[in-house]
Design an enzyme around this catalytic site. Structure first.
Site, PDB file in Angstrom:
ATOM      1  N   ASP A 165       4.329   8.378  -7.241  1.00 55.66           N
ATOM      2  CA  ASP A 165       5.155   9.278  -6.427  1.00 55.66           C
ATOM      3  C   ASP A 165       4.632   9.493  -5.007  1.00 55.66           C
ATOM      4  O   ASP A 165       5.372   9.904  -4.134  1.00 55.66           O
ATOM      5  CB  ASP A 165       5.254  10.644  -7.111  1.00 55.66           C
ATOM      6  N   GLY A 208      10.622  10.040  -8.355  1.00 54.28           N
ATOM      7  CA  GLY A 208      10.087  11.020  -7.406  1.00 54.28           C
ATOM      8  C   GLY A 208      10.698  12.366  -7.710  1.00 54.28           C
ATOM      9  O   GLY A 208      11.693  12.756  -7.092  1.00 54.28           O
ATOM     10  N   ARG A 209      10.120  13.033  -8.701  1.00 50.91           N
ATOM     11  CA  ARG A 209      10.699  14.295  -9.147  1.00 50.91           C
ATOM     12  C   ARG A 209      10.664  15.336  -8.041  1.00 50.91           C
ATOM     13  O   ARG A 209      11.596  16.060  -7.820  1.00 50.91           O
ATOM     14  CB  ARG A 209       9.917  14.790 -10.358  1.00 50.91           C
ATOM     15  N   GLY A 584      -7.915 -18.485   9.685  1.00 45.03           N
ATOM     16  CA  GLY A 584      -8.597 -18.952  10.896  1.00 45.03           C
ATOM     17  C   GLY A 584     -10.080 -18.609  10.797  1.00 45.03           C
ATOM     18  O   GLY A 584     -10.682 -18.732   9.732  1.00 45.03           O
ATOM     19  N   HIS A 674       0.486 -22.804   3.118  1.00 48.91           N
ATOM     20  CA  HIS A 674       1.486 -21.928   3.751  1.00 48.91           C
ATOM     21  C   HIS A 674       2.205 -21.007   2.778  1.00 48.91           C
ATOM     22  O   HIS A 674       2.961 -20.133   3.196  1.00 48.91           O
ATOM     23  CB  HIS A 674       2.478 -22.767   4.559  1.00 48.91           C
ATOM     24  N   ARG A 746     -11.684 -16.280  18.263  1.00 48.53           N
ATOM     25  CA  ARG A 746     -10.331 -15.720  18.104  1.00 48.53           C
ATOM     26  C   ARG A 746     -10.305 -14.617  17.029  1.00 48.53           C
ATOM     27  O   ARG A 746      -9.579 -14.705  16.028  1.00 48.53           O
ATOM     28  CB  ARG A 746      -9.342 -16.835  17.720  1.00 48.53           C
TER      29      ARG A 746
HETATM   30  N1  LIG Z   1      -1.431  23.604 -13.957  1.00 53.85           N
HETATM   31  C1  LIG Z   1      -2.095  22.849 -14.807  1.00 53.85           C
HETATM   32  N2  LIG Z   1      -3.121  23.344 -15.510  1.00 53.85           N
HETATM   33  C2  LIG Z   1      -3.811  22.590 -16.362  1.00 53.85           C
HETATM   34  N3  LIG Z   1      -3.542  21.303 -16.592  1.00 53.85           N
HETATM   35  C3  LIG Z   1      -2.539  20.739 -15.933  1.00 53.85           C
HETATM   36  C4  LIG Z   1      -1.762  21.472 -14.994  1.00 53.85           C
HETATM   37  N4  LIG Z   1      -0.826  20.653 -14.497  1.00 53.85           N
HETATM   38  C5  LIG Z   1      -1.003  19.472 -15.102  1.00 53.85           C
HETATM   39  N5  LIG Z   1      -2.030  19.502 -15.958  1.00 53.85           N
HETATM   40  C6  LIG Z   1      -2.520  18.424 -16.825  1.00 53.85           C
HETATM   41  O1  LIG Z   1      -2.310  17.167 -16.207  1.00 53.85           O
HETATM   42  C7  LIG Z   1      -1.432  16.363 -17.007  1.00 53.85           C
HETATM   43  C8  LIG Z   1      -0.611  15.469 -16.123  1.00 53.85           C
HETATM   44  O2  LIG Z   1       0.196  16.215 -15.232  1.00 53.85           O
HETATM   45  P1  LIG Z   1       1.684  15.724 -14.825  1.00 53.85           P
HETATM   46  O3  LIG Z   1       2.436  15.449 -16.073  1.00 53.85           O
HETATM   47  O4  LIG Z   1       2.227  16.710 -13.896  1.00 53.85           O
HETATM   48  O5  LIG Z   1       1.459  14.327 -14.155  1.00 53.85           O
HETATM   49  P2  LIG Z   1       0.814  13.924 -12.744  1.00 53.85           P
HETATM   50  O6  LIG Z   1      -0.658  13.914 -12.874  1.00 53.85           O
HETATM   51  O7  LIG Z   1       1.378  14.762 -11.676  1.00 53.85           O
HETATM   52  O8  LIG Z   1       1.293  12.445 -12.640  1.00 53.85           O
HETATM   53  P3  LIG Z   1       2.742  11.877 -12.217  1.00 53.85           P
HETATM   54  O9  LIG Z   1       3.560  13.014 -11.707  1.00 53.85           O
HETATM   55  O10 LIG Z   1       2.414  10.880 -11.206  1.00 53.85           O
HETATM   56  O11 LIG Z   1       3.300  11.279 -13.456  1.00 53.85           O
HETATM   57  C9  LIG Z   1      -0.634  17.389 -17.774  1.00 53.85           C
HETATM   58  O12 LIG Z   1      -0.062  16.842 -18.919  1.00 53.85           O
HETATM   59  C10 LIG Z   1      -1.697  18.403 -18.100  1.00 53.85           C
HETATM   60  O13 LIG Z   1      -2.499  17.967 -19.153  1.00 53.85           O
HETATM   61  O1  LIG Z   2       8.970   9.251 -18.231  1.00 55.90           O
HETATM   62  P1  LIG Z   2       7.960  10.180 -17.742  1.00 55.90           P
HETATM   63  O2  LIG Z   2       6.580   9.787 -18.092  1.00 55.90           O
HETATM   64  O3  LIG Z   2       8.266  11.604 -18.038  1.00 55.90           O
HETATM   65  O4  LIG Z   2       7.954  10.032 -16.155  1.00 55.90           O
HETATM   66  C1  LIG Z   2       8.939  10.273 -15.224  1.00 55.90           C
HETATM   67  C2  LIG Z   2       8.310  10.866 -14.017  1.00 55.90           C
HETATM   68  O5  LIG Z   2       7.078  10.285 -13.725  1.00 55.90           O
HETATM   69  C3  LIG Z   2       6.998   9.941 -12.375  1.00 55.90           C
HETATM   70  O6  LIG Z   2       7.324   8.621 -12.285  1.00 55.90           O
HETATM   71  C4  LIG Z   2       5.629   9.992 -11.842  1.00 55.90           C
HETATM   72  O7  LIG Z   2       4.796   9.115 -12.534  1.00 55.90           O
HETATM   73  C5  LIG Z   2       8.066  10.760 -11.720  1.00 55.90           C
HETATM   74  O8  LIG Z   2       8.553  10.276 -10.515  1.00 55.90           O
HETATM   75  C6  LIG Z   2       9.120  10.769 -12.780  1.00 55.90           C
HETATM   76  O9  LIG Z   2       9.962  11.868 -12.662  1.00 55.90           O
HETATM   77 MG   LIG Z   3       3.222  14.521 -10.486  1.00 57.97          MG
END
Ligand SMILES: Nc1ncnc2c1ncn2[C@@H]1O[C@H](COP(=O)(O)OP(=O)(O)OP(=O)(O)O)[C@@H](O)[C@H]1O
Ligand SMILES: O=P(O)(O)OC[C@H]1O[C@](O)(CO)[C@@H](O)[C@@H]1O
Ligand SMILES: [Mg+2]
Length: 778
Positions: A165, A208-209, A584, A674, A746
């Site tokens: 994201d 991209g949530r 190069g 190339h 170069r």
């Molecule tokens: N506020 C929080 N407090 C404690 N743990 C958290 C918190 N937020 C997220 N986590 C931990 O991190 C894990 C991953 O978070 P999330 O599902 O938001 O994904 P992310 O790391 O943002 O990755 P992406 O959004 O790229 O998929 C959660 O399942 C949880 O275990």
């Molecule tokens: O299917 P999942 O694991 O819930 O993931 C979807 C979400 O994860 C992300 O791809 C980030 O990894 C977000 O953009 C999307 O909303």
């Molecule tokens: Mg995230």
């Protein structure tokens, strides 16, 4: 209950470092794990993998396991995350985190490197904040003793941002975002073809949530007609506005329409904007035959692109360094990338700023939300708008300020040349300037400027350039010829065709050409015009910048080639491929490709090749293969830049290896040639080309209204745009020519990437070179 297993002693080891991947998987996460594991071992630490993200930490036991050097072999070329990831509910609650703390101590892990997105790093930050309290509680509840927790008083935690994201503030790029953007671009490029054939419209939903980075960059790199982002929702009147922009594009002759909608898109009142709503508008209002494509999880799949492998590797190595340098007072860092520089930023602040974006969106303060994203984001948004909407009267300059801008490509083709030209053309038209393409470089101009019916000097319309965002090669033709071939005719042409500014796109020849034109200003008045060069070459050897467009496309082509060779070598067992790269006299491509594929050795022109080096490397190969019992997937790649040595050619090195192997292993040669110029440009080359193209034209506009002599006297009137460290800037050609250029070879005198060679060697386990007369001490 007291732990059954006491913390294992770390005799003779500096640290026991745990590494995990968390949240949605992202291409490149494996590269980060490999780098952390190998760098930890190389630094006399122990490395432990925590499987399935926080779930592994909460559950402990077998989900936390030691990793050896060989356990991460081949990780760089695998997609997803091989140590697993999860969205762990238990860690969201304090009891879960209490268990996690206990498991860390039981396993003796005294440093934690977490690769994940905004959520994972928020969790890490919370864990860090609660740590002293968690330890107290563990002792209070008699789960651990005071002596047991004593060595773990200070939680040493480092964040690596791994998420497609690109939603963490303070870093320009997260591990995985460019790979994901690559998947999106591939898909949109495919859709483009069918849309064009049927004159259809497509509404494409991308992930991209909470962050519009993927949507915006997809818009810039594919030349989409409209994009919807959560940070910057369209105006209240967006339905009419979108339809009017798209109608205008159709009226200008465009046969297809692409609208990109971020999954988290909404209007200014936070009402969701769905692809179906957009489709209905396009169908009902504009009568366009419209389809919806939801890209979904293909965006997260597949292997990592070159940039993500490099980013993951360098950041993983930096994270281990940060662990070792941390003191009890050091705030926990997150490893970031700012333009071209790896930097450590405070995790706490990065997480806070990221949450502020979400808060600003929730409060409908969209200016603030945009401002809280990095500067790059706003610039891309500006570049996108200027180059997409065709009718923006507020941007148009008064007649007397408008210029005829010459655009020329010089040197070998490089990915992104067309995208840069498209952006420059669109910018010119938005401002009222006239873009004039000078076809086929300087030889084209000199020899064919007045050919009939079609000369080399041609004005470019919006529609001409509209489809160039994703096109490889050079649409206006490029050539290595220099203006010195016939400077008088070049100057005459500038006069005759009223060229009032020059935008040159190309590599070292383009740099040389602008230098020649600048010096010839004393003789020719018509050359006293502002000139900018946008470096574009696969070799990335243009002085004044650390990054030339086209080099990323080249690296992607090269790693694709190398991955294929490695697969073959690993399957055949005990085989070494010696692959010859372009570049190069600059070893950039070879070194960065080496970093991205985990090459066994990289030979560059900067270091040359000598017999001791070869002897040592062959010894190492022999030793390596002597331990191999056939079950190892042990294919090896050596990268040799085409000019690394006149004597030790690629063939000779391969023959020496074959000879010295005495049947234990064999060698093969690969020369991608190339192929390295790539086909369609990489998204990074496309987006940077667009951003730098717009910036270059804006720079040129600084000279509007100045006299010829004022222009000639201003050193910035002939300049090169580039990235230097954490900044994008213009440098005066005169200064760069005189101070930063190694004209003989170069290339820039100071090549920023030279320090990366040590990382390649360390992570492949290559024995260190002893200084010899031809390998001077650094
Ligand atoms: N506020 C929080 N407090 C404690 N743990 C958290 C918190 N937020 C997220 N986590 C931990 O991190 C894990 C991953 O978070 P999330 O599902 O938001 O994904 P992310 O790391 O943002 O990755 P992406 O959004 O790229 O998929 C959660 O399942 C949880 O275990
Ligand atoms: O299917 P999942 O694991 O819930 O993931 C979807 C979400 O994860 C992300 O791809 C980030 O990894 C977000 O953009 C999307 O909303
Ligand atoms: Mg995230």
């Amino acid at each position: 209950m007291a732990p059954i297993e006491p913390p294992p002693p770390l005799s003779g080891k500096k640290r026991r470092i745990g590494v995990m991947t968390s949240g949605g998987d992202a291409p490149g996460m494996n590269g980060a794990v490999r780098a952390v594991v190998r760098m930890s071992i190389a630094q006399n630490c122990e490395a432990y993998a925590i499987y399935e993200g926080y779930e592994g930490l909460v559950q402990g036991g077998d989900m936390i396991r030691e990793m050896g050097w060989e356990d991460v072999r081949g990780f760089l070329s695998e997609g997803g995350t091989l140590i697993g990831t999860a969205r762990c509910k238990a860690f969201m609650e304090r009891p879960g985190r209490l268990n996690a703390a206990k498991n860390m101590i039981i396993k003796g892990i005294d440093a934690l490197i977490i690769c994940g997105g905004d959520g994972s790093l928020t969790g890490a930050d919370k864990f860090r904040g609660e740590w002293p309290g968690l330890l107290e509680e563990l002792v209070e509840k008699k789960e651990l003793t005071a002596e047991q927790v004593e060595p773990f008083k200070h939680l040493n935690i480092v964040g690596l941002v791994g998420s497609i994201d690109n939603d963490l503030s303070m870093t320009d790029a997260t591990i995985g975002c460019y790979s994901s953007l690559g998947r999106i671009c591939e898909s949109v490029d495919c859709i483009d073809a069918t849309a064009l054939s049927h004159q259809r419209a497509f509404v494409i939903e991308v992930m991209g949530r909470h962050c519009g980075w993927l949507a915006l960059m997809a818009g810039v790199s594919t030349g989409a007609d409209y994009v919807f982002l959560p940070e910057n929702p369209p105006s209240e009147n967006w339905e009419a506005e979108m339809c009017s922009i798209i109608k205008r594009h159709r009226d200008l002759g465009k046969r297809k329409t692409i609208v990109i909608v971020a999954e988290g898109a909404h209007d200014r009142n936070l009402r969701k904007i769905s692809p179906l709503h957009v489709k209905t508008l396009l169908t009902d209002t504009l009568r366009l035959d419209t389809r919806i494509t939801t890209l979904g999880h293909v965006q997260r799949g597949g292997t990592a692109c070159a940039y993500d492998r490099m980013l993951a590797t360098l950041q993983g190595a930096e994270a281990v360094k940060a662990v070792l340098e941390a003191t009890p007072d050091t705030p926990s860092p997150v490893i970031c990338m700012v333009e071209n520089k790896i930097e450590r930023r405070p995790l706490l602040q990065a997480v806070k700023q990221t949450h502020e974006v979400a808060e600003a969106i929730a409060a409908k303060d969209f200016d603030r939300a945009m401002g809280l994203r990095d500067a790059e984001f706003a610039e891309y948004w500006q570049a996108y708008n200027i180059t997409t909407a065709t009718d923006q009267p507020q941007l148009r300059l008064p007649e007397e300020k408008r210029l005829r801008v010459g655009i020329i490509h010089i040197g070998a083709p490089a990915g992104g040349m067309n995208a840069a030209t498209r952006a420059a053309v669109a910018y010119c038209l938005a401002r009222g300037h006239t873009p004039v393409a000078l076809h086929n470089g300087f030889p084209g101009l000199i020899r064919h400027h007045d050919d009939k019916p079609l000369g080399a000097v041609r004005e470019v319309s919006w529609l001409d350039a509209e489809g160039w965002a994703s096109k490889g090669g050079s649409e206006i033709g490029t050539n290595r010829g220099l203006p010195s071939e016939d400077m008088a005719t070049v100057a005459m042409c500038f006069e005759k065709y009223k060229i009032q500014a020059l935008f040159a796109v190309g590599g070292f020849e383009a740099f040389t050409s602008i230098s020649e034109l600048r010096k010839a200003r004393d003789q020719y008045e018509s050359l006293k015009i502002p000139m900018v060069i946008l470096p574009a070459t696969v070799s990335n050897n243009v002085p004044g910048t650390e990054y030339s467009i086209g080099s990323d496309t080249c690296l992607n082509a090269l790693i694709q080639y190398c991955d294929a060779c490695r697969q073959s070598a690993s399957s055949s067992r005990r085989r070494v491929f010696v692959i010859e790269t372009q570049g190069g006299a600059s070893g950039y491509i070879a070194t960065l490709a080496g970093l991205s594929i985990g090459a066994f050795a990289v030979y560059t022109p900067e270091d040359g090749i000598n017999i001791k080096m070869l002897d040592r490397d062959i010894d190492h190969l022999r030793e390596h293969f002597s331990k191999d019992k056939g079950q190892n997937r042990a294919g090896k790649i050596i990268l040799r830049n085409e000019k690394a040595s006149k004597t030790y050619t690629t063939e000779i090195i391969a023959s020496m290896i074959r000879e010295e192997a005495r049947g234990r292993f064999e060698s093969r040669v690969g020369v991608p040639g190339h192929f390295q110029q790539g086909t369609t440009p990489s998204p990074m080359d496309r987006v940077r080309a667009a951003r730098f193209g717009v910036k270059s034209l804006q720079h040129i506009e600084n000279f509007i209204g100045k006299s010829k002599d004022e222009i000639a006297d201003d050193p910035m009137s002939a300049s090169v745009i580039g990235i230097k460290g954490a900044k994008v800037l213009f440098s005066s050609m005169k200064y760069v020519e005189e101070n930063e250029t190694d004209w003989k070879d170069r290339r820039p005198k100071d090549e920023f990437w030279m320090g990366l060679k040590d990382v390649v060697d360390t992570l492949s386990g290559r024995p260190k070179a002893l200084p010899t007369p031809s390998t001077p001490k650094k």
